[in-house]
Motif scaffolding. Structure first.
Motif, mmCIF file in Angstrom:
data_model
loop_
_atom_site.group_PDB
_atom_site.id
_atom_site.type_symbol
_atom_site.label_atom_id
_atom_site.label_comp_id
_atom_site.label_asym_id
_atom_site.label_seq_id
_atom_site.Cartn_x
_atom_site.Cartn_y
_atom_site.Cartn_z
ATOM 1 N N ASP A 152 22.885 35.248 36.533
ATOM 2 C CA ASP A 152 21.524 34.784 36.281
ATOM 3 C C ASP A 152 20.980 33.950 37.432
ATOM 4 O O ASP A 152 19.815 34.097 37.824
ATOM 5 N N ALA A 153 21.805 33.070 37.998
ATOM 6 C CA ALA A 153 21.328 32.187 39.068
ATOM 7 C C ALA A 153 20.886 32.994 40.277
ATOM 8 O O ALA A 153 19.875 32.669 40.923
ATOM 9 N N HIS B 156 17.607 34.825 39.540
ATOM 10 C CA HIS B 156 16.486 33.887 39.616
ATOM 11 C C HIS B 156 16.159 33.550 41.062
ATOM 12 O O HIS B 156 14.983 33.406 41.429
ATOM 13 N N ARG C 242 13.643 36.929 40.020
ATOM 14 C CA ARG C 242 13.727 37.827 38.857
ATOM 15 C C ARG C 242 14.321 37.042 37.695
ATOM 16 O O ARG C 242 15.550 36.977 37.552
ATOM 17 N N PRO C 243 13.498 36.460 36.841
ATOM 18 C CA PRO C 243 14.017 35.590 35.774
ATOM 19 C C PRO C 243 14.566 36.345 34.579
ATOM 20 O O PRO C 243 14.067 36.237 33.460
ATOM 21 N N GLN C 244 15.612 37.128 34.802
ATOM 22 C CA GLN C 244 16.260 37.858 33.718
ATOM 23 C C GLN C 244 17.507 37.112 33.267
ATOM 24 O O GLN C 244 17.965 36.181 33.922
ATOM 25 N N ARG C 245 18.067 37.548 32.154
ATOM 26 C CA ARG C 245 19.309 36.966 31.651
ATOM 27 C C ARG C 245 20.350 38.064 31.487
ATOM 28 O O ARG C 245 20.038 39.207 31.170
ATOM 29 N N ARG C 246 21.604 37.694 31.690
ATOM 30 C CA ARG C 246 22.704 38.665 31.646
ATOM 31 C C ARG C 246 22.744 39.391 30.305
ATOM 32 O O ARG C 246 22.989 40.612 30.251
ATOM 33 N N ALA C 247 22.491 38.682 29.229
ATOM 34 C CA ALA C 247 22.535 39.333 27.913
ATOM 35 C C ALA C 247 21.497 40.448 27.828
ATOM 36 O O ALA C 247 21.758 41.511 27.229
ATOM 37 N N GLU C 248 20.335 40.241 28.438
ATOM 38 C CA GLU C 248 19.288 41.258 28.438
ATOM 39 C C GLU C 248 19.718 42.466 29.268
ATOM 40 O O GLU C 248 19.462 43.621 28.886
ATOM 41 N N SER D 56 29.422 40.870 40.665
ATOM 42 C CA SER D 56 28.382 41.831 40.280
ATOM 43 C C SER D 56 28.886 43.261 40.391
ATOM 44 O O SER D 56 28.604 44.106 39.531
#
Length: 439
Positions: free
Chosen positions: A166-167, A170, A174-180, A215
């Motif tokens: 996530d970091a 961001h 790209r403000p995404q989250r791993r769960a998404e 990753s």
């Protein structure tokens, strides 16, 4: 000796580059542009210029969160354009298709259905019968949308993850989250038989070899049929544009090169074949490249028909599109202009670059040489009637420098593709690109 400079000068995925395009005066009629062209194996590309957000590295022609009603208006205008273009290219047959953007799955499931309907109705293409790629994103890869893609013939679904941390995501804007991300990948795998392509970026601020490996490991757990690995570029007018464009920082360049080499070795060990500097494909999956008998789409020889405000089209002698911009205000203005056009405006090409015989040869060279399999000198001779080494004596300098073995890039040559491509740009195209005003 060749002096390429920074290994990260520019991603030359098309030639000439779009920044070399200029307004065409007079505007040629598409019927004349395509008259006499071989239209038996074209590429059909549809552009959806919308996203739920704009990533910090993105310089694509796209608008985030369009106003209510604009998507419906865009699809209606796209249908009008598709009909006019189909009339100008009668008898066209399509051997491959793609829907990109933007993010096509910004559209609802119903709007995606409408998009496929209008493309098939207007062009006569059977999209279920050809390889077709569609772009998606973690936020929009929902089961309902993916079901439409697979049912309508998508054979490849491509998702930009960029980083599983996530970091880092961001830091790339790209403000995404791993769960998404994991939810989206699970939905793609559950949707059907379409190949999964997963994009990752290296060179993100704060990224290390260890986080890059994390990753890669996370991506490989999904067994994607393809992986595209992109070095980070920070371009003008983007969210990350405060940093100098195009690299040139020796430390940053060295880090990106180290991460690239680590990934290439890692993926080779995991059963992936390297097809270009960026593209890696699982060895146990079928290829979508042209068959040995030459059937199917060949990017060196066959044209592309682009539909939509940001799409480009390629005939052998003319590459053309609508206007191009990166800045938010300029993109909005071009989109609004597209939506207000009378149908007759879709009968002509507005912005483009005419390729003479020398530029056609150079395009063929670049589209072949930057692929891992290299250039087929016999095909080049059959196509143009001249020898590639006579036409491009600079190839000998690449061989002397260790970047080229025969007509195929060495491992070091592949690693420096983003310097070799720009180095081979013609003086005329280079001058046109230099005269482009980013907006």
């Amino acid at each position: 000796m060749v002096k390429l400079g920074s290994p990260y000068q520019g991603y030359l995925y098309a030639y000439p580059h779009k920044t070399a395009y200029r307004p065409l005066d007079p505007r040629p009629r598409l019927a004349d542009v395509w008259a006499g062209e071989d239209t038996g194996a074209l590429f059909l590309y549809a552009h959806v210029p919308y996203c739920e957000m704009r990533c910090g590295f993105c310089n694509l022609f796209t608008r985030a969160n369009p106003p209510e009603g604009q998507v419906a208006a865009y699809l209606a205008q796209l249908r009008r354009q598709a009909r006019r273009v189909a009339a100008a290219v009668p008898g066209a047959r399509y051997a491959r298709a793609a829907i990109g953007g933007g993010t096509p799955t910004h559209l609802s499931a119903g709007q995606l259905t409408e998009l496929f309907d209008l493309l098939e109705d207007a062009t006569g293409a059977d999209l279920r019968a050809v390889p077709m790629s569609v772009e998606t994103s973690p936020a929009t890869a929902t089961a309902e949308r993916l079901a439409v893609l697979v049912e309508r013939g998508a054979t490849r679904i491509s998702i930009g993850v960029q980083s599983f941390l996530d970091a880092e995501a961001h830091a790339a804007g790209r403000p995404q989250r791993r769960a998404e991300v994991d939810r989206a990948l699970a939905a793609i795998r559950a949707a059907g038989e379409a190949d999964l392509n997963l994009d990752l970026i290296y060179g993100i601020p704060g990224q290390t070899r260890e986080t890059w490996e994390a990753s890669l490991t996370a991506a490989l757990r999904w067994r994607p049929e393809e992986l595209y690995l992109y070095p980070l570029y920070v371009r003008p007018m983007t969210g990350l544009g405060r940093r100098a464009d195009g690299g040139g920082d020796p430390l940053w360049d060295a880090q990106r090169l180290e991460l690239y080499r680590h990934a290439a070795a890692r993926l080779a060990g995991a059963g992936y074949e390297q097809l270009s500097m960026r593209q890696f494909r699982r060895r146990d999956t079928a290829s979508v490249e042209p068959a040995p008998d030459g059937t199917g789409y060949c990017c060196q020889d066959d044209g592309m028909v682009g539909l939509g405000c940001g799409a480009r089209s390629y005939s052998s002698a003319l590459h053309y599109s609508f206007d191009y911009a990166v800045g938010v205000r300029q993109v909005r203005g071009i989109l609004e202009d597209y939506l207000s056009r009378p149908e007759g405006d879709f009968d002509v090409a507005e912005v483009g670059f005419a390729l003479d015989g020398a530029e056609q040869r150079r395009r063929w060279l670049l589209k072949s040489l930057l692929r891992a399999e290299g250039l087929d000198a016999h095909r080049y001779l059959a196509r143009f009637g001249t020898a590639v080494d006579d036409d491009f004596p600079a190839l000998a300098r690449l061989r002397d420098a260790g970047y080229l073995d025969g007509h195929r890039l060495t491992a070091e040559g592949l690693a420096h593709s983003d310097a070799i491509g720009p180095w081979l740009i013609s003086a005329g195209v280079r001058a046109a690109m230099a005269g482009h005003v980013t907006r």
